[in-house]
Design a protein around this motif. Structure first.
Motif, short mmCIF file in Angstrom:
data_model
loop_
_atom_site.label_atom_id
_atom_site.label_comp_id
_atom_site.label_asym_id
_atom_site.label_seq_id
_atom_site.Cartn_x
_atom_site.Cartn_y
_atom_site.Cartn_z
N UNK A 80 0.82 -1.16 -0.13
CA UNK A 80 0.02 0.00 -0.21
C UNK A 80 0.87 1.22 -0.07
N UNK A 81 1.82 1.49 1.02
CA UNK A 81 2.59 2.52 1.05
C UNK A 81 3.59 2.65 -0.19
N UNK A 82 3.83 1.70 -0.77
CA UNK A 82 4.54 1.40 -2.08
C UNK A 82 3.83 2.19 -3.09
N UNK A 83 2.46 1.88 -3.45
CA UNK A 83 1.66 2.36 -4.32
C UNK A 83 1.37 3.72 -4.06
N UNK A 84 1.34 4.11 -2.77
CA UNK A 84 0.87 5.62 -2.26
C UNK A 84 2.06 6.32 -3.05
#
Ligand SMILES: Nc1ncnc2c1ncn2[C@@H]1O[C@H](COP(=O)(O)OP(=O)(O)OP(=O)(O)O)[C@@H](O)[C@H]1O
Ligand SMILES: [Mg+2]
Lengths: 278, 257
Positions: free
Chosen positions: A189-193
């Motif tokens: 999730x954080x990577x895609x943010x």
């Protein structure tokens, strides 16, 4: 390096909801999902929509994309009533909704086959320029080399990344994201943010992000709207001023924590009482 | 792979065993050919009289395939119309079920009345028999398309035709091809029935004439030809189904091939 924290004042309004009410069902089994809601989104802005479950977030998103027609009130996109506007729209849902008979590459390429002006060049370019564009995008979300796999050969997170690519491939002017990161693990999730923010800074589409994750809203958005349930209504509108590009470190900033804390309280208050059955 | 191979061997052994048992039992109980000829006699008859049988086999195959092609054309058309809207589907379904439960043999005399005995009633009977599985499957495939898949297309402002071509029809393909292998067998049944009742050509007619002149080995030779044709058609369409719609069964072979 720093993009403006929000669209400049007097920016062009791109999406407008004017006194929009939406009621599902008919006659005796009506659910009023949205009540006299007003919302304006500036061109190139990034808005997050948060609120308790069932408050009408997805309904707003479907109204703006023309998937639903408002029971009353008006929805404008790019100055025209929704449906008539020549705007490229990208959309990603909580579940990946990939077509199982197409490879990842062909799935991501689908908007190029449908949406003008790409549509006219589709047959000439699908094996060259478009293919390269799709592969570059898949690379960017960490799916390089998976282009010729079928959706069922991938994990849920991988499918979700591909569905984000599909929402972005035709460089939409309007991007609608309905909890697209909801089903992912924290790290993905954080990577895609970060990837999402990068893409937004590069292309500046107008984004409406529906989410349950307040950290996600505060990290990504320029503006956060909080909704209440039954009847669905926007009860709070906050501008988020953290400079861009933001990193995950920002989430430890006391102001960031204070912001998510305040949103949290608003949503708790906005939640319908447990015993009120519609 | 190994288990599958063993299963195939076992199937083949069972088929061969069936014919061997037939042959042996006929010999053991001294059954007359006029009642039940032995497989070896049937094969000899088939080989000896193939020049006479062949044109009839071609006729039967031709009639079946023409009827089947018409069945596909009309079946897909009707299926798309019925499946493209919830309302049409709900409204038309009872009628469809009603029609498909009529014993279709009963329509042969009507076709003969309209078109006279010959190839036309046989083609039409084949078509009528194979059309229902196609209509029902195409309509069901379209009507059960996940709304989310359509939403993705509608958000891109795709036209109804775009949605049909890119989502509806591909999503219906597994249903369509599954119906084809059933439909082709049905078309075959229709052809033979019509030929038996009202034609002067085709394997059905050949068997009719052979049985009225008590040429029992020829009757069975006709039956053997029918079995071979039927199996061949089924196998061909199963194979096509597997190649085209592997995604629906998520076979690794499909992804590789
Ligand atoms: N197709 C439908 N038919 C009837 N009622 C519906 C339908 N879709 C949504 N609703 C109702 O409308 C209200 C708002 O739904 P909506 O999907 O917009 O909520 P949401 O904010 O997206 O919720 P969540 O966060 O759980 O996704 C809910 O109370 C729901 O029960
Ligand atoms: Mg929702």
């Amino acid at each position: 390096m720093l993009a403006p924290p929000s669209a400049p004042p007097h920016a062009e309004t791109y999406v407008a909801l004017e006194r929009v009410t939406h009621t599902y069902g008919r006659d005796d089994r009506q659910v009023k999902a949205l009540d006299e809601t007003n919302l304006k989104i500036d061109k190139g802005d990034f808005i997050a929509l948060v609120g308790p479950s069932g408050c009408g977030k997805s309904t707003i998103l479907k109204l703006v994309t023309g998937l639903l027609t408002a029971s009353s009130g008006y929805v404008f996109v790019a100055g025209r009533e929704v449906g008539a506007e020549p705007v490229r729209v990208g959309i990603a849902f909580q579940n990946p909704t990939l077509l199982p008979w197409l490879t990842l590459r062909d799935n991501v390429m689908l908007p190029l086959k449908i949406v003008p002006p790409f549509r006219q060049e589709y047959h000439a370019k699908r094996r060259t320029e478009f293919r390269d564009r799709v592969d570059a995008l898949l690379d960017q979300v960490g799916l390089g080399g998976f282009g010729s796999k079928y959706p069922w050969q991938l994990s849920g997170g991988m499918m979700q990344r591909a569905s984000l690519c599909r929402a972005l491939v035709h460089e939409p002017q309007l991007l609608m994201l309905d909890e697209p990161f909801g089903a992912l693990d924290q790290f993905t999730r954080e990577e895609l943010w970060a990837i999402m923010q990068e893409l937004w800074i590069a292309h500046r589409p107008t984004v409406l992000l529906v989410t349950h994750d307040l950290k996600e809203a505060a990290y990504l958005a320029n503006r956060i709207c909080v909704m209440q349930a039954r009847p669905g209504r926007i009860i709070d509108d906050t501008i988020v001023l953290f400079p861009r590009p933001r990193t995950i470190a920002i989430s430890f900033d006391p102001r960031f924590v204070a912001l998510t804390q305040r949103l949290r309280e608003l949503i708790v208050v906005a939640s319908p009482p447990k015993d009120s059955n519609p | 792979m190994n288990a599958q191979f063993r299963r195939r061997i076992a199937s083949a052994a069972l088929i061969i065993g069936f014919f061997v048992a037939w042959e042996l039992l006929c010999l053991a109980f001294n059954v007359k050919d006029i009642v039940l000829p032995r497989p070896s006699q049937i094969i000899v008859t088939l080989i000896e009289r193939i020049p006479a049988i062949w044109p009839h086999a071609v006729q039967t195959l031709y009639t079946t395939l023409v009827g089947f092609a018409l069945g596909i054309a009309f079946g897909v058309l009707i299926g798309v119309v019925i499946g493209s809207s919830r309302l049409a589907y709900d409204v038309a379904y009872p009628l469809l079920v009603g029609f498909s439960s009529i014993p279709k043999v009963a329509v042969v005399p009507i076709f003969v009345l309209w078109f006279g005995a010959g190839t036309v009633p046989a083609v039409l009977t084949a078509m009528i028999l194979c059309i229902f599985p196609i209509v029902v499957n195409v309509a069901t495939g379209l009507a059960t398309t996940e709304p989310e898949l359509e939403d993705v297309m509608r958000a891109l402002k795709a036209s109804k035709l775009d949605i049909l071509l890119n989502v509806g029809l591909p999503r219906t393909m597994p249903y369509f091809f599954a119906s084809l292998k059933v439909a082709v067998t049905q078309a075959f049944v229709g052809t033979v029935i019509a030929e038996t009742v009202a034609s002067n050509r085709g394997i059905g007619n050949l068997m009719m004439i052979a049985s009225s002149s008590f040429d029992v080995p020829l009757v069975f030779a006709g039956l053997l030809i029918l079995a071979a044709l039927g199996v061949a058609l089924y196998v061909i369409f199963s194979f096509i189904e597997m190649r085209v719609t592997g995604w629906a069964r998520r076979k690794d072979e499909f992804a590789l091939g």
